[in-house]
Design a protein around this motif. Structure first.
Motif, PDB file in Angstrom:
ATOM      1  N   ALA A 344       1.163   0.006  -2.077  1.00 13.77           N
ATOM      2  CA  ALA A 344       2.113   0.266  -3.169  1.00 13.77           C
ATOM      3  C   ALA A 344       1.414   0.376  -4.517  1.00 13.77           C
ATOM      4  O   ALA A 344       1.963   0.969  -5.456  1.00 13.77           O
ATOM      5  CB  ALA A 344       3.162  -0.838  -3.212  1.00 13.77           C
ATOM      6  N   THR A 345       0.211  -0.157  -4.640  1.00 12.66           N
ATOM      7  CA  THR A 345      -0.514  -0.083  -5.915  1.00 12.66           C
ATOM      8  C   THR A 345      -1.401   1.147  -6.007  1.00 12.66           C
ATOM      9  O   THR A 345      -2.041   1.363  -7.032  1.00 12.66           O
ATOM     10  CB  THR A 345      -1.390  -1.336  -6.098  1.00 12.66           C
ATOM     11  OG1 THR A 345      -2.381  -1.380  -5.058  1.00 12.66           O
ATOM     12  CG2 THR A 345      -0.553  -2.604  -6.044  1.00 12.66           C
ATOM     13  N   THR A 346      -1.476   1.953  -4.943  1.00 14.47           N
ATOM     14  CA  THR A 346      -2.310   3.153  -4.951  1.00 14.47           C
ATOM     15  C   THR A 346      -1.480   4.382  -5.301  1.00 14.47           C
ATOM     16  O   THR A 346      -0.250   4.305  -5.467  1.00 14.47           O
ATOM     17  CB  THR A 346      -2.976   3.350  -3.579  1.00 14.47           C
ATOM     18  OG1 THR A 346      -1.967   3.671  -2.603  1.00 14.47           O
ATOM     19  CG2 THR A 346      -3.710   2.090  -3.134  1.00 14.47           C
ATOM     20  N   ALA A 347      -2.147   5.541  -5.349  1.00 12.35           N
ATOM     21  CA  ALA A 347      -1.454   6.802  -5.640  1.00 12.35           C
ATOM     22  C   ALA A 347      -0.760   7.364  -4.411  1.00 12.35           C
ATOM     23  O   ALA A 347      -0.085   8.385  -4.487  1.00 12.35           O
ATOM     24  CB  ALA A 347      -2.452   7.817  -6.180  1.00 12.35           C
ATOM     25  N   GLY A 348      -0.913   6.722  -3.254  1.00 10.19           N
ATOM     26  CA  GLY A 348      -0.277   7.186  -2.035  1.00 10.19           C
ATOM     27  C   GLY A 348      -1.099   8.246  -1.325  1.00 10.19           C
ATOM     28  O   GLY A 348      -2.196   8.629  -1.764  1.00 10.19           O
ATOM     29  N   GLY A 349      -0.581   8.749  -0.215  1.00  8.07           N
ATOM     30  CA  GLY A 349      -1.260   9.790   0.535  1.00  8.07           C
ATOM     31  C   GLY A 349      -2.454   9.264   1.319  1.00  8.07           C
ATOM     32  O   GLY A 349      -2.683   8.053   1.413  1.00  8.07           O
ATOM     33  N   GLY A 351      -5.586   9.339   0.567  1.00  6.15           N
ATOM     34  CA  GLY A 351      -6.509   8.575  -0.272  1.00  6.15           C
ATOM     35  C   GLY A 351      -6.066   7.135  -0.443  1.00  6.15           C
ATOM     36  O   GLY A 351      -6.876   6.203  -0.393  1.00  6.15           O
ATOM     37  N   GLY A 352      -4.762   6.939  -0.627  1.00  7.28           N
ATOM     38  CA  GLY A 352      -4.245   5.587  -0.751  1.00  7.28           C
ATOM     39  C   GLY A 352      -4.393   4.795   0.523  1.00  7.28           C
ATOM     40  O   GLY A 352      -4.667   3.591   0.500  1.00  7.28           O
ATOM     41  N   ALA A 353      -4.226   5.467   1.665  1.00  8.04           N
ATOM     42  CA  ALA A 353      -4.386   4.780   2.940  1.00  8.04           C
ATOM     43  C   ALA A 353      -5.825   4.327   3.145  1.00  8.04           C
ATOM     44  O   ALA A 353      -6.083   3.212   3.618  1.00  8.04           O
ATOM     45  CB  ALA A 353      -3.949   5.697   4.078  1.00  8.04           C
ATOM     46  N   VAL A 354      -6.789   5.210   2.801  1.00  5.82           N
ATOM     47  CA  VAL A 354      -8.198   4.837   2.926  1.00  5.82           C
ATOM     48  C   VAL A 354      -8.533   3.670   2.011  1.00  5.82           C
ATOM     49  O   VAL A 354      -9.214   2.710   2.407  1.00  5.82           O
ATOM     50  CB  VAL A 354      -9.101   6.048   2.623  1.00  5.82           C
ATOM     51  CG1 VAL A 354     -10.567   5.629   2.556  1.00  5.82           C
ATOM     52  CG2 VAL A 354      -8.903   7.142   3.664  1.00  5.82           C
ATOM     53  N   GLN A 355      -8.051   3.734   0.777  1.00  6.05           N
ATOM     54  CA  GLN A 355      -8.302   2.647  -0.170  1.00  6.05           C
ATOM     55  C   GLN A 355      -7.712   1.335   0.344  1.00  6.05           C
ATOM     56  O   GLN A 355      -8.357   0.282   0.270  1.00  6.05           O
ATOM     57  CB  GLN A 355      -7.699   2.990  -1.531  1.00  6.05           C
ATOM     58  CG  GLN A 355      -7.899   1.916  -2.585  1.00  6.05           C
ATOM     59  CD  GLN A 355      -7.272   2.294  -3.922  1.00  6.05           C
ATOM     60  OE1 GLN A 355      -6.985   3.459  -4.187  1.00  6.05           O
ATOM     61  NE2 GLN A 355      -7.050   1.302  -4.763  1.00  6.05           N
ATOM     62  N   THR A 356      -6.508   1.402   0.903  1.00  3.45           N
ATOM     63  CA  THR A 356      -5.876   0.199   1.438  1.00  3.45           C
ATOM     64  C   THR A 356      -6.670  -0.372   2.607  1.00  3.45           C
ATOM     65  O   THR A 356      -6.862  -1.593   2.717  1.00  3.45           O
ATOM     66  CB  THR A 356      -4.449   0.514   1.888  1.00  3.45           C
ATOM     67  OG1 THR A 356      -3.689   0.983   0.769  1.00  3.45           O
ATOM     68  CG2 THR A 356      -3.773  -0.729   2.466  1.00  3.45           C
TER      69      THR A 356
END
Length: 488
Positions: A344-349, A351-356
């Motif tokens: 929820a703190t990422t930009a989503g998509g 890229g957000g999944a990888v960051q998570t």
């Protein structure tokens, strides 16, 4: 902490502020231009004196700035500059003026009574939405009366304030943080003789002498607590200036059972981490409500991940892999909650999944490394015991060689213990601090608050001429008696 307003007639505002400064219980907001012209006048006088102003002092009565400049009273000029800054920050309406600020709730009544004598009033306001009050840790106010519990908390306050300012919404960790630090220090510095030396040093600090140590006097309970913990650990280890045989081994001898000591240190660390997660959950709830408490990696999500992984490791260690499935399920649930919160703190998509995913992997690795990190409690405890054993072995070897050997043995014993005391006290102190900050405080706090900074200046009172004259003597009273009757 309460939001307050200092309200007074314009003519009584200065005296009200002088009383507030003397009490040192109110932090006043500096707003607007703060009276630049008045400050510039005072600053110009200070520059003309070409001397560094000493500690600021306020005059009870309105001073003559020209006279202060002629007399070289930089202290009073500096105090007047601070006063003018606050007078210039006041909001005025007609003949009334007001200043906003903060005051500890326990001090509101006494402060209101103090300024009421000057014609002012202290009005309690509603805390503005979205504004966090400043933080005053329990026992941090040195001006409060010396209650024993408050004295202990005050000695532990630097341990927390050095890390950062606790957010106002969070629990005050001062007392438990000090106790945990003392316990960890004691495990690493476990020697009854060295611990008693620390207790003796604490008692010397309490006297405030020599004068060079006077600034450290408030820390004496902190030093005494660390010394007491080291003494108790030394009693458990059977260490008294090394393995001298003065004390029996009540629990274990570090050099004989290092693995048992290592396991105990890791278990202690695991318990402390669980406690840190529990406090973290409460803090997240108080800071941001249920959602923040549930999804944060330092809240319920992180705690579930930690407990699940700990259960899996414990079941494998005890040879009960069947129960590891329960721990794995708890860990997966914690991962899911933490992943939702991090995503929820990422930009989503993608890229957000990888960051998570990277953040979740980091969280799991950190949990394992944090638990293992507490093994240093045992490692440095072993180091201390090894140094003590080396010194004692050298002492015994020299003592068997006649009078000269006895003298040399005494020298080795004293010098060796002095070196071990200084070296291990430094190492244990730093390592306990590192464990407290990196492994525990990182779970307690996610942000930083603002410290409470009350305006506090000493006040130079004007002597009362009537007090110097005193009551008339008996003969003088008799002589003035008829006159008094004439005008009565």
């Amino acid at each position: 902490m309460r939001r307050v307003a200092v309200v007074a007639p314009e003519k009584a505002l200065r005296e009200s502020l002088v009383r507030i400064a003397e009490a040192g219980r109110v932090e006043i907001d500096l707003a607007g231009d703060g009276g630049p012209e008045a400050r510039r006048r005072v600053a110009t006088r200070l520059r003309r004196l070409r001397t560094e102003p000493g500690p600021a002092v306020l005059s009870e009565a309105l001073p003559d700035l020209d006279a202060l400049e002629r007399e070289g009273r930089t202290d009073l000029l500096a105090g007047e500059a601070q006063l003018e800054e606050r007078l210039g920050s006041a909001v005025r309406q007609g003949e009334a003026a007001a200043l906003a600020g903060w005051c500890p709730e326990a001090e509101v009544g006494a402060t209101a009574a103090r300024i009421a004598g000057a014609g002012g009033a202290l009005v309690v306001l509603r805390t503005p939405r979205g504004v966090d009050p400043p933080t005053l840790l329990s026992g941090a106010d040195a001006a409060t009366p010396g209650h024993p519990g408050r004295t202990v908390r005050r000695s532990f306050t630097p341990l927390v304030s050095t890390y950062g300012t606790v957010p106002y919404a969070d629990l005050d960790p001062t007392l438990p943080a000090g106790i945990v630090y003392a316990v960890m220090f004691g495990v690493m510095f476990g020697d009854a003789g060295h611990g008693l030396l620390l207790v003796a040093l604490a008692l010397v600090l309490r006297t405030g002498r020599p004068r060079r140590l006077a600034p450290l006097r408030p820390l004496w309970p902190f030093v005494a607590g660390a010394g007491l913990a080291a003494t108790l650990a030394g009693v458990a280890y059977g260490e008294f200036f090394g393995p001298t045989g003065v004390l029996p081994v009540l629990w274990l001898a570090p050099l004989e059972e290092p693995m048992r000591l290592l396991a105990a240190a890791v278990v202690l660390g695991a318990v402390l981490l669980a406690f840190a997660y529990a406090v973290g959950i409460v803090n997240r709830w108080r800071e941001g409500g249920p959602a923040a408490a549930v999804y944060s990696t330092t809240g319920v999500a992180g705690a579930a991940l930690y407990l699940g992984l700990a259960a899996v490791a414990g079941c494998v260690w005890l040879g009960e892999p069947a129960f590891a499935a329960v721990g794995a399920a708890i860990a997966v649930g914690g991962l899911a909650l933490a992943g939702a919160g991090l995503y929820a703190t990422t930009a989503g998509g993608p890229g957000g999944a990888v960051q998570t995913g990277i953040q979740l992997l980091d969280a799991m690795v950190r949990i394992g490394s944090n638990v293992v990190s507490f093994a240093r409690l045992a490692a440095f405890g072993l180091t201390h015991a090894a140094l003590g054993a080396i010194v004692w072995d050298g002492t015994k070897a020299l003592a068997d060689r006649g009078p000269v050997g006895v003298a040399a043995a005494l020298l080795v014993f004293l010098a060796g213990n002095a070196l071990a005391f200084v070296l291990e006290a430094l190492v244990a102190g730093v390592q306990a601090l590192r464990l407290e900050y990196y492994e525990l405080f990182s779970r307690l706090f996610e942000g930083e608050g603002r410290p409470f900074r009350p305006w506090h200046l000493p006040v130079e009172h004007v002597p009362d001429p009537a007090a110097d004259i005193g009551p008339p003597a008996a003969g003088e009273a008799a002589r003035l008696g008829p006159a008094r009757e004439e005008y009565s």
